[in-house]
Write a protein that holds these residues in place. Structure first.
Motif, PDB file in Angstrom:
ATOM      1  N   ARG A  85       0.825  -1.196   0.000  1.00 41.03           N
ATOM      2  CA  ARG A  85       0.000   0.000   0.000  1.00 41.03           C
ATOM      3  C   ARG A  85       0.869   1.260   0.000  1.00 41.03           C
ATOM      4  O   ARG A  85       0.610   2.222  -0.715  1.00 41.03           O
ATOM      5  CB  ARG A  85      -0.867  -0.072   1.273  1.00 41.03           C
ATOM      6  CG  ARG A  85      -1.783   1.071   1.467  1.00 41.03           C
ATOM      7  CD  ARG A  85      -2.473   0.942   2.839  1.00 41.03           C
ATOM      8  NE  ARG A  85      -3.311   2.103   3.001  1.00 41.03           N
ATOM      9  CZ  ARG A  85      -4.549   2.169   2.556  1.00 41.03           C
ATOM     10  NH1 ARG A  85      -5.117   1.129   1.994  1.00 41.03           N
ATOM     11  NH2 ARG A  85      -5.240   3.273   2.693  1.00 41.03           N
ATOM     12  N   GLN A  86       1.958   1.211   0.792  1.00 53.82           N
ATOM     13  CA  GLN A  86       2.849   2.359   0.880  1.00 53.82           C
ATOM     14  C   GLN A  86       3.529   2.644  -0.454  1.00 53.82           C
ATOM     15  O   GLN A  86       3.655   3.796  -0.878  1.00 53.82           O
ATOM     16  CB  GLN A  86       3.886   2.124   1.994  1.00 53.82           C
ATOM     17  CG  GLN A  86       4.580   3.393   2.436  1.00 53.82           C
ATOM     18  CD  GLN A  86       3.602   4.518   2.731  1.00 53.82           C
ATOM     19  OE1 GLN A  86       2.636   4.326   3.483  1.00 53.82           O
ATOM     20  NE2 GLN A  86       3.796   5.674   2.101  1.00 53.82           N
ATOM     21  N   GLN A  87       3.951   1.600  -1.134  1.00 61.56           N
ATOM     22  CA  GLN A  87       4.595   1.784  -2.449  1.00 61.56           C
ATOM     23  C   GLN A  87       3.620   2.414  -3.437  1.00 61.56           C
ATOM     24  O   GLN A  87       3.983   3.286  -4.223  1.00 61.56           O
ATOM     25  CB  GLN A  87       5.102   0.439  -2.995  1.00 61.56           C
ATOM     26  CG  GLN A  87       6.376  -0.042  -2.316  1.00 61.56           C
ATOM     27  CD  GLN A  87       6.736  -1.475  -2.703  1.00 61.56           C
ATOM     28  OE1 GLN A  87       5.878  -2.245  -3.137  1.00 61.56           O
ATOM     29  NE2 GLN A  87       7.986  -1.834  -2.534  1.00 61.56           N
ATOM     30  N   ILE A  88       2.379   1.962  -3.361  1.00 63.12           N
ATOM     31  CA  ILE A  88       1.372   2.506  -4.273  1.00 63.12           C
ATOM     32  C   ILE A  88       1.096   3.968  -3.968  1.00 63.12           C
ATOM     33  O   ILE A  88       1.034   4.812  -4.865  1.00 63.12           O
ATOM     34  CB  ILE A  88       0.089   1.652  -4.204  1.00 63.12           C
ATOM     35  CG1 ILE A  88       0.366   0.312  -4.884  1.00 63.12           C
ATOM     36  CG2 ILE A  88      -1.086   2.364  -4.846  1.00 63.12           C
ATOM     37  CD1 ILE A  88      -0.786  -0.608  -4.970  1.00 63.12           C
ATOM     38  N   LEU A  89       0.998   4.267  -2.685  1.00 62.85           N
ATOM     39  CA  LEU A  89       0.706   5.644  -2.297  1.00 62.85           C
ATOM     40  C   LEU A  89       1.829   6.595  -2.686  1.00 62.85           C
ATOM     41  O   LEU A  89       1.595   7.738  -3.054  1.00 62.85           O
ATOM     42  CB  LEU A  89       0.445   5.721  -0.788  1.00 62.85           C
ATOM     43  CG  LEU A  89      -0.906   5.158  -0.339  1.00 62.85           C
ATOM     44  CD1 LEU A  89      -0.973   5.053   1.176  1.00 62.85           C
ATOM     45  CD2 LEU A  89      -2.047   6.012  -0.863  1.00 62.85           C
ATOM     46  N   SER A  90       3.068   6.118  -2.596  1.00 59.51           N
ATOM     47  CA  SER A  90       4.178   7.036  -2.852  1.00 59.51           C
ATOM     48  C   SER A  90       4.600   7.064  -4.325  1.00 59.51           C
ATOM     49  O   SER A  90       5.451   7.870  -4.700  1.00 59.51           O
ATOM     50  CB  SER A  90       5.371   6.705  -1.947  1.00 59.51           C
ATOM     51  OG  SER A  90       5.725   5.364  -2.109  1.00 59.51           O
ATOM     52  N   ALA A  91       4.016   6.233  -5.152  1.00 58.28           N
ATOM     53  CA  ALA A  91       4.457   6.166  -6.552  1.00 58.28           C
ATOM     54  C   ALA A  91       3.841   7.242  -7.432  1.00 58.28           C
ATOM     55  O   ALA A  91       4.286   7.462  -8.557  1.00 58.28           O
ATOM     56  CB  ALA A  91       4.150   4.788  -7.128  1.00 58.28           C
ATOM     57  N   GLY A  92       2.792   7.902  -6.932  1.00 56.94           N
ATOM     58  CA  GLY A  92       2.171   8.931  -7.756  1.00 56.94           C
ATOM     59  C   GLY A  92       1.077   8.399  -8.668  1.00 56.94           C
ATOM     60  O   GLY A  92       0.783   8.973  -9.714  1.00 56.94           O
ATOM     61  N   VAL A  93       0.493   7.296  -8.264  1.00 57.19           N
ATOM     62  CA  VAL A  93      -0.556   6.680  -9.078  1.00 57.19           C
ATOM     63  C   VAL A  93      -1.837   7.516  -9.055  1.00 57.19           C
ATOM     64  O   VAL A  93      -2.569   7.584 -10.035  1.00 57.19           O
ATOM     65  CB  VAL A  93      -0.869   5.256  -8.549  1.00 57.19           C
ATOM     66  CG1 VAL A  93      -2.026   4.633  -9.304  1.00 57.19           C
ATOM     67  CG2 VAL A  93       0.370   4.378  -8.639  1.00 57.19           C
ATOM     68  N   GLU A  94      -2.066   8.171  -7.944  1.00 60.69           N
ATOM     69  CA  GLU A  94      -3.381   8.783  -7.702  1.00 60.69           C
ATOM     70  C   GLU A  94      -3.775   9.810  -8.768  1.00 60.69           C
ATOM     71  O   GLU A  94      -4.944   9.921  -9.126  1.00 60.69           O
ATOM     72  CB  GLU A  94      -3.390   9.432  -6.314  1.00 60.69           C
ATOM     73  CG  GLU A  94      -4.779   9.777  -5.856  1.00 60.69           C
ATOM     74  CD  GLU A  94      -4.843  10.114  -4.372  1.00 60.69           C
ATOM     75  OE1 GLU A  94      -3.774  10.266  -3.744  1.00 60.69           O
ATOM     76  OE2 GLU A  94      -5.957  10.230  -3.858  1.00 60.69           O
ATOM     77  N   GLU A  95      -2.799  10.534  -9.270  1.00 55.83           N
ATOM     78  CA  GLU A  95      -3.150  11.569 -10.240  1.00 55.83           C
ATOM     79  C   GLU A  95      -3.740  10.984 -11.527  1.00 55.83           C
ATOM     80  O   GLU A  95      -4.417  11.692 -12.270  1.00 55.83           O
ATOM     81  CB  GLU A  95      -1.932  12.428 -10.573  1.00 55.83           C
ATOM     82  CG  GLU A  95      -0.822  11.671 -11.270  1.00 55.83           C
ATOM     83  CD  GLU A  95       0.372  12.578 -11.604  1.00 55.83           C
ATOM     84  OE1 GLU A  95       0.241  13.373 -12.533  1.00 55.83           O
ATOM     85  OE2 GLU A  95       1.401  12.464 -10.933  1.00 55.83           O
ATOM     86  N   TYR A  96      -3.498   9.704 -11.753  1.00 57.45           N
ATOM     87  CA  TYR A  96      -4.030   9.093 -12.972  1.00 57.45           C
ATOM     88  C   TYR A  96      -5.446   8.546 -12.800  1.00 57.45           C
ATOM     89  O   TYR A  96      -6.016   7.994 -13.730  1.00 57.45           O
ATOM     90  CB  TYR A  96      -3.089   7.978 -13.455  1.00 57.45           C
ATOM     91  CG  TYR A  96      -1.730   8.535 -13.795  1.00 57.45           C
ATOM     92  CD1 TYR A  96      -1.546   9.286 -14.943  1.00 57.45           C
ATOM     93  CD2 TYR A  96      -0.654   8.353 -12.933  1.00 57.45           C
ATOM     94  CE1 TYR A  96      -0.317   9.836 -15.246  1.00 57.45           C
ATOM     95  CE2 TYR A  96       0.588   8.904 -13.219  1.00 57.45           C
ATOM     96  CZ  TYR A  96       0.745   9.638 -14.373  1.00 57.45           C
ATOM     97  OH  TYR A  96       1.968  10.188 -14.666  1.00 57.45           O
ATOM     98  N   LEU A  97      -5.988   8.695 -11.587  1.00 58.75           N
ATOM     99  CA  LEU A  97      -7.349   8.219 -11.360  1.00 58.75           C
ATOM    100  C   LEU A  97      -8.380   9.216 -11.868  1.00 58.75           C
ATOM    101  O   LEU A  97      -9.558   8.908 -11.986  1.00 58.75           O
ATOM    102  CB  LEU A  97      -7.574   7.927  -9.875  1.00 58.75           C
ATOM    103  CG  LEU A  97      -6.641   6.864  -9.297  1.00 58.75           C
ATOM    104  CD1 LEU A  97      -7.002   6.558  -7.862  1.00 58.75           C
ATOM    105  CD2 LEU A  97      -6.665   5.595 -10.145  1.00 58.75           C
ATOM    106  N   GLN A  98      -7.935  10.424 -12.136  1.00 59.39           N
ATOM    107  CA  GLN A  98      -8.797  11.406 -12.800  1.00 59.39           C
ATOM    108  C   GLN A  98      -7.996  11.948 -13.971  1.00 59.39           C
ATOM    109  O   GLN A  98      -7.553  13.100 -13.965  1.00 59.39           O
ATOM    110  CB  GLN A  98      -9.183  12.523 -11.834  1.00 59.39           C
ATOM    111  CG  GLN A  98     -10.135  12.011 -10.769  1.00 59.39           C
ATOM    112  CD  GLN A  98     -10.494  13.059  -9.761  1.00 59.39           C
ATOM    113  OE1 GLN A  98      -9.629  13.718  -9.191  1.00 59.39           O
ATOM    114  NE2 GLN A  98     -11.777  13.232  -9.537  1.00 59.39           N
ATOM    115  N   PRO A  99      -7.783  11.109 -14.961  1.00 61.40           N
ATOM    116  CA  PRO A  99      -6.825  11.461 -16.007  1.00 61.40           C
ATOM    117  C   PRO A  99      -7.329  12.572 -16.917  1.00 61.40           C
ATOM    118  O   PRO A  99      -8.526  12.684 -17.173  1.00 61.40           O
ATOM    119  CB  PRO A  99      -6.679  10.146 -16.782  1.00 61.40           C
ATOM    120  CG  PRO A  99      -7.961   9.429 -16.571  1.00 61.40           C
ATOM    121  CD  PRO A  99      -8.402   9.796 -15.186  1.00 61.40           C
ATOM    122  N   ASP A 100      -6.385  13.339 -17.385  1.00 61.73           N
ATOM    123  CA  ASP A 100      -6.658  14.325 -18.419  1.00 61.73           C
ATOM    124  C   ASP A 100      -6.565  13.562 -19.746  1.00 61.73           C
ATOM    125  O   ASP A 100      -5.594  13.662 -20.488  1.00 61.73           O
ATOM    126  CB  ASP A 100      -5.595  15.427 -18.328  1.00 61.73           C
ATOM    127  CG  ASP A 100      -5.722  16.412 -19.473  1.00 61.73           C
ATOM    128  OD1 ASP A 100      -6.812  16.485 -20.072  1.00 61.73           O
ATOM    129  OD2 ASP A 100      -4.718  17.080 -19.777  1.00 61.73           O
TER     130      ASP A 100
END
Ligand SMILES: Nc1ncnc2c1ncn2[C@@H]1O[C@H](COP(=O)(O)OP(=O)(O)OP(=O)(O)O)[C@@H](O)[C@H]1O
Ligand SMILES: [Mg+2]
Length: 142
Positions: A85-100
């Motif tokens: 979970r920590q690796q996922i949180l720190s990888a910067g994935v979240e910005e792609y959940l509302q992609p441009d």
């Protein structure tokens, strides 16, 4: 939900291509299935369906590949190496959940628990044997 039995890489790619013609801005497509199931094969079709002529590889070491020049911009993520979970949180994935544009995510099962409320189109590929795959997917309106 819909189910398709794919008998070849080309058939899996063809389903991706249909998605590529139907996707709308902001969609996140969550791909799951074991190693070699055909997730990247699906993305090849998706890229083509968006009208991009580019070679596609799993961005396993770079996290994300961007494809421009199509109807919509596509972000291709591969979370294989992100195990915690920590690796996922720190990888910067979240910005792609509302992609441009559109995001397609391999190994999306890695993040299902981290952001359970994300609204995405699920595509699960089950390996039946060398050439057959069962693909279970959310309807995409094509
Ligand atoms: N019906 C099928 N659909 C998709 N791929 C198939 C099918 N039959 C055989 N294959 C083969 O399975 C492999 C799928 O590889 P692919 O890289 O797309 O898998 P992947 O799910 O992305 O794996 P990884 O988790 O390593 O990224 C290819 O070698 C492809 O030729
Ligand atoms: Mg892959």
């Amino acid at each position: 939900m819909a189910t398709l039995i794919s008998h070849s890489p080309e058939e899996t790619e063809a389903l991706g291509e249909k998605f590529g013609r139907a996707v709308r801005p902001g969609w996140v497509i969550a791909l799951s299935g074991e190693l070699g199931a055909g997730k990247t094969q699906f993305v090849k079709g998706l890229v083509r369906g968006l009208g991009v002529s580019a070679r596609v590889h799993s961005p396993t070491f770079t996290l994300v590949a961007e494809y421009d020049g199509g109807r919509l911009k596509l972000f291709h993520l591969d979370l294989y190496r992100l195990e915690t979970r920590q690796q996922i949180l720190s990888a910067g994935v979240e910005e792609y959940l509302q992609p441009d544009g559109v995001a397609v995510i391999e190994w999306a099962e890695r993040m299902a628990e981290v952001w359970p409320d994300t609204d995405w189109k699920k595509v699960r590929i089950e390996t039946l044997n060398d050439t057959d795959r069962e693909i279970i997917y959310d309807d995409f309106g094509a």
